[in-house]
Design a protein around this motif. Structure first.
Motif, mmCIF file in Angstrom:
data_model
loop_
_atom_site.group_PDB
_atom_site.id
_atom_site.type_symbol
_atom_site.label_atom_id
_atom_site.label_comp_id
_atom_site.label_asym_id
_atom_site.label_seq_id
_atom_site.Cartn_x
_atom_site.Cartn_y
_atom_site.Cartn_z
ATOM 1 N N ARG A 171 0.828 -1.200 0.000
ATOM 2 C CA ARG A 171 0.000 0.000 0.000
ATOM 3 C C ARG A 171 0.866 1.255 0.000
ATOM 4 O O ARG A 171 1.911 1.302 0.639
ATOM 5 N N SER A 172 0.432 2.274 -0.746
ATOM 6 C CA SER A 172 1.148 3.549 -0.732
ATOM 7 C C SER A 172 0.197 4.677 -0.373
ATOM 8 O O SER A 172 -1.015 4.594 -0.572
ATOM 9 N N TYR A 173 0.770 5.744 0.170
ATOM 10 C CA TYR A 173 -0.007 6.894 0.641
ATOM 11 C C TYR A 173 0.227 8.091 -0.276
ATOM 12 O O TYR A 173 1.358 8.334 -0.721
ATOM 13 N N GLU A 174 -0.829 8.836 -0.549
ATOM 14 C CA GLU A 174 -0.741 10.057 -1.344
ATOM 15 C C GLU A 174 -1.629 11.129 -0.752
ATOM 16 O O GLU A 174 -2.638 10.839 -0.111
ATOM 17 N N ASP A 175 -1.263 12.370 -1.020
ATOM 18 C CA ASP A 175 -2.166 13.477 -0.687
ATOM 19 C C ASP A 175 -1.964 14.613 -1.676
ATOM 20 O O ASP A 175 -0.900 14.763 -2.271
ATOM 21 N N THR A 176 -3.017 15.374 -1.868
ATOM 22 C CA THR A 176 -2.961 16.587 -2.672
ATOM 23 C C THR A 176 -3.734 17.673 -1.929
ATOM 24 O O THR A 176 -4.401 17.404 -0.915
ATOM 25 N N TRP A 177 -3.633 18.887 -2.434
ATOM 26 C CA TRP A 177 -4.324 20.011 -1.789
ATOM 27 C C TRP A 177 -4.883 20.930 -2.857
ATOM 28 O O TRP A 177 -4.252 21.169 -3.889
ATOM 29 N N GLY A 178 -6.102 21.434 -2.600
ATOM 30 C CA GLY A 178 -6.732 22.385 -3.504
ATOM 31 C C GLY A 178 -7.245 23.589 -2.744
ATOM 32 O O GLY A 178 -7.743 23.454 -1.616
ATOM 33 N N LEU A 179 -7.134 24.738 -3.333
ATOM 34 C CA LEU A 179 -7.569 25.968 -2.672
ATOM 35 C C LEU A 179 -9.046 25.921 -2.320
ATOM 36 O O LEU A 179 -9.464 26.416 -1.275
ATOM 37 N N ASN A 180 -9.856 25.293 -3.185
ATOM 38 C CA ASN A 180 -11.303 25.281 -2.971
ATOM 39 C C ASN A 180 -11.809 24.056 -2.228
ATOM 40 O O ASN A 180 -12.895 24.081 -1.655
#
Length: 420
Positions: A171-180
């Protein structure tokens, strides 16, 4: 604090010679410079010390056939935060995942790939896995996994595993971010099956995964995953959040690698094909949907001083502590070792590994010179490495003279190597 190059002095400079940068060196330079920018807006001492703090009395510039590097300087090993350490760690993890998949399939087993996501809103915090503070999105994701497929999953999941011949998971972990839409945290998984599953079996397995995930996420304090979504600004593209299992033709050359690697790693110097790519390099990818940033793109935005990006970067820096980038389920390490696939190194050990190539010391920078004249001026650490690559000792001598430093006093010649 790092400063701009003082008037009349050169920061990066142009080293002696007409050395033309290779693709590898260009990638190295980008990672080095991005790390410097990200450190300026980071709070953690470990990351801020990477490439800056000495663990010995001096820093030694050393040169090898594959480039130059420093000895005596701290390496943080923070795969989630550091562009410098991340590149080396993820190459190793991707290579391990690729070899694991190929060996497992060659031995008669099968592979199923899945993604596990959460419904999320901007108001939700990134959270943390720290004791007595556990909460937020990252805790829901991990507790949801534990309740769905881990040690708290119960008999229903054990029955589903037996029914589909599930041996283990990487298993691998990811994250992203968005202003909205805020933070989007998720897992990618590579399931090892006792035999290749037919398409209809994969579909049934996907339904089992989805059913387990939905109940476990709610029990962990999250919103119930949805099959579709009409929320403006959401990053799911109308597909909803939950579990997605993809049917990939494993007989087609490179198909699995393309599936896992389609978002890629923008800072990597050499492409890595195969099943491990996205599982390893998701940290440096750009968000799938417009307006979303991968972690290092978020760091770039924060380095410009954008207030919301700075706040998000620092929130993530605190929350990602103790989050494993890659996880291999119990028993799979031994099973893969039987197939000759072994890598027991920690992230820190991988980040510190300079390889087997012998490197020649070029110059020694004493502690006082390092902290007073090299670290405070942005670009000088990288400039020294580039000078060593382009012209060796002579180029380093010329460069430090341009900075007003004296060879033999402020920067010392490296001791002669001992005879083997």
């Amino acid at each position: 604090m790092e400063t701009a190059t003082p008037a009349g002095q050169r920061g990066c400079g142009t080293a002696a010679g007409t050395h033309k940068r290779t693709r590898s060196e260009e990638g190295r330079d980008e990672r080095f410079e991005r790390r410097e920018r990200h450190q300026k807006v980071s709070l953690g001492k470990t990351f801020r010390g990477c490439g800056r703090k000495l663990f010995a009395g001096a820093a030694t510039v050393q040169k090898g056939a594959d480039g130059s590097s420093y000895a005596g300087v701290v390496t943080c090993g923070m795969v989630h935060m550091c562009t410098w350490c991340c590149a080396r760690i993820l190459v190793a993890r991707a290579d391990f995942a690729q070899q694991a998949a190929e060996a497992w399939i060659a031995n008669g087993g099968g592979i199923v790939l899945s993604a596990h996501t959460l419904r999320h809103f901007k108001r939700q915090k990134y959270g943390t896995l720290r004791k007595r503070e556990r909460g937020g999105l990252v805790a829901v994701l991990h507790d949801g996994w534990s309740g769905a497929y881990g040690h708290r999953s119960g008999k229903m999941w054990q029955q589903a595993k037996r029914a589909h011949g599930i041996t283990g998971v990487l298993r691998s972990y990811e994250d992203t971010w968005g202003l909205n839409s805020g933070f989007h945290v998720h897992f990618h998984a590579m399931w090892f099956t006792e035999r290749p599953l037919a398409p209809e079996e994969v579909e049934k397995f996907g339904k089992a995964l989805s059913a387990r995930w939905g109940h476990a996420v709610v029990a962990a304090g999250g919103y119930k995953p949805s099959d579709s979504c009409n929320r403006p600004g959401c990053d799911c593209g109308g597909n909803g959040h939950g579990v997605r299992v993809d049917h990939v033709d494993l007989t087609e050359a490179g198909a699995v690698g393309r599936y896992l690697f389609k978002d890629g790693d923008k800072a990597r110097t050499e492409p890595i094909d195969g099943v491990g790519a996205e599982m390893a390099f998701g940290a440096d990818k750009e968000g799938r949907r417009g307006g979303r940033l991968g972690p290092f793109q978020l760091g770039d935005a924060a380095a410009t001083g954008e207030a919301e990006a700075v706040e998000a970067w620092q929130e993530r820096e605190y929350g990602v502590f103790n989050v494993r980038k890659m996880y291999l389920s119990n028993g799979m390490k031994a099973r893969l070792a039987e197939l000759g696939i072994v890598d027991n190194r920690t992230d820190q050990e991988i980040a510190e590994d300079e390889g087997r190539e012998k490197r020649t010391p070029i110059a020694v920078i004493p502690r006082d010179t390092w902290y007073q004249h090299i670290v405070p001026v942005r670009g000088r650490r990288l400039a020294l490495l580039k000078a060593a690559e382009s012209g060796g000792v002579a180029a380093v001598q010329k460069l430090i003279a341009e900075w007003g430093l004296v060879w033999g006093r402020d920067v010392l010649p490296a001791p002669l190597p001992e005879d083997d």
